[in-house]
Design an enzyme around this catalytic site. Structure first.
Site, PDB file in Angstrom:
ATOM      1  CG  HIS A 117     -28.876 -33.541  -2.515  1.00 29.22           C
ATOM      2  ND1 HIS A 117     -29.985 -33.437  -1.698  1.00 29.22           N
ATOM      3  CD2 HIS A 117     -28.217 -32.358  -2.401  1.00 29.22           C
ATOM      4  CE1 HIS A 117     -29.995 -32.255  -1.106  1.00 29.22           C
ATOM      5  NE2 HIS A 117     -28.936 -31.575  -1.523  1.00 29.22           N
ATOM      6  NE  ARG A 151     -33.187 -30.633   2.864  1.00 26.58           N
ATOM      7  CZ  ARG A 151     -34.030 -29.636   3.136  1.00 26.58           C
ATOM      8  NH1 ARG A 151     -35.325 -29.888   3.283  1.00 26.58           N
ATOM      9  NH2 ARG A 151     -33.594 -28.394   3.276  1.00 26.58           N
ATOM     10  NE  ARG A 168     -32.883 -29.808  -1.403  1.00 27.65           N
ATOM     11  CZ  ARG A 168     -33.850 -29.116  -0.814  1.00 27.65           C
ATOM     12  NH1 ARG A 168     -35.116 -29.371  -1.107  1.00 27.65           N
ATOM     13  NH2 ARG A 168     -33.563 -28.174   0.068  1.00 27.65           N
ATOM     14  CE  LYS A 222     -30.821 -30.899   5.772  1.00 21.04           C
ATOM     15  NZ  LYS A 222     -29.497 -30.401   5.340  1.00 21.04           N
ATOM     16  CE1 TYR A 260     -29.251 -25.380  -6.509  1.00 19.84           C
ATOM     17  CE2 TYR A 260     -30.244 -24.159  -4.708  1.00 19.84           C
ATOM     18  CZ  TYR A 260     -29.800 -25.346  -5.243  1.00 19.84           C
ATOM     19  OH  TYR A 260     -29.900 -26.506  -4.521  1.00 19.84           O
ATOM     20  CG  HIS A 303     -32.792 -23.383   0.920  1.00 19.59           C
ATOM     21  ND1 HIS A 303     -32.271 -23.027  -0.313  1.00 19.59           N
ATOM     22  CD2 HIS A 303     -32.474 -24.693   1.091  1.00 19.59           C
ATOM     23  CE1 HIS A 303     -31.675 -24.070  -0.854  1.00 19.59           C
ATOM     24  NE2 HIS A 303     -31.788 -25.089  -0.025  1.00 19.59           N
TER      25      HIS A 303
END
Length: 299
Positions: free
Chosen positions: A245, A153, A248, A177, A280, A271
């Site tokens: 982004h 990110r 990514r 995150k 994806y 994730h």
């Protein structure tokens, strides 16, 4: 409402929510209280909020939808209200069941929009950068290469310190995150791009200071990279979806197309859930059909 202010303070101090999330919650609950003023015929009190029914919350969402709010905004509106009501419920002031009974709006499924491999390789190159200062062009290329070569990110790339990437590094330890830590391999092209930037950067890069610097020596801000990418879109005729982004997204999509498995890509992206990574598969459906044809016994 004083209790709302205390709730916002608690979110910032105890849960340490990001500033933009706090701003969104403040705005959402303010809009709700303004709606209640008209809905109830006067400023809402704690007693009024205690008496709210699911129909009142649905009326608020309907009013927001009438004003043009989409499903994502409505979902965030409801999440903010539920958080506030849970806070008030813990203090024994209201019952949060009314908001909990309202179903969140169904969110639209949107696929990531990656760049093609040719487009991605072009925009991360040193030669493509449009800044006249060589060190700034090298800096921008290094940041974009980290996004595409490591799937970072933009905030993760700009939070890097020189000590995070020593000269002999072969991987990066990234805290993303939710303070989730992951290990990302460093491709030689990424190391080369960062080393080139380091070699010509005019500022002394302290080991525990920011690796990427702005023109005046402070920490590089995301808006600078986003603006640079905007200029690249114009120069190379790229779509509006070609953002930092998107690099990514390109990292993940191109890995999947090259034979990478979802679990590995999940770990590389950081994730928490595999379902987040599975989006994806919708982008690269052609490869999935090839795998199906090759592997299924009845294909």
């Amino acid at each position: 409402m004083a209790e709302r202010n205390r709730w916002l303070e608690a979110l910032g101090q105890e849960r340490r929510l990001a500033a933009h999330t706090l701003n969104a919650y403040e705005r959402d609950t303010r809009q709700f209280l303004m709606f209640l003023t008209g809905h109830l015929g006067g400023p809402a009190t704690i007693k009024d909020i205690q008496a709210l029914r699911p129909a009142d919350f649905r009326a608020f969402l309907a009013a927001r939808r009438k004003d043009g709010a989409g499903a994502r905004s409505l979902g965030r509106n409801l999440a903010g209200l539920r958080s506030l009501l849970r806070y008030l419920e813990k203090k024994g002031l209201v019952n949060a069941a009314g908001a909990a009974a309202v179903r969140s709006p169904k969110q639209p499924k949107s696929l990531p929009k990656p760049l093609s491999d040719t487009q991605a390789i072009t925009v991360v190159s040193d030669e493509a950068q449009l800044h006249e200062e060589p060190w700034i062009a090298a800096r921008d290329a290094a940041v974009l290469t980290l996004l595409y070569g490591c799937g970072l990110r933009i905030s993760e790339a700009l939070d890097l310190k020189p000590q995070d990437m020593p000269q002999d590094a072969t991987s990066l330890r990234i805290t993303g995150k939710g303070n989730k830590t992951r290990l990302v391999p460093l491709l030689p092209i990424v190391v080369e791009a960062v080393d080139h930037y380091r070699a010509i950067c005019p500022y002394h890069l302290d080991a525990d200071g920011p690796l990427f610097r702005g023109a005046r020596g402070g920490k590089l801000q995301p808006g600078i990279i986003q603006h640079g990418m905007q200029k690249l879109r114009g120069a190379f005729g790229l779509p509006d979806t070609a953002t930092p982004h998107a690099l990514r997204h390109s990292f993940a999509t191109h890995l999947l197309a090259g034979g990478g498995d979802l679990r590995t890509i999940q770990e590389l992206l950081g994730h928490a859930s595999l379902s987040t990574t599975q989006v994806y598969t919708g982008v690269d459906s052609s490869r999935l059909l090839e795998v199906y044809d090759r592997a299924h016994p009845r294909a």
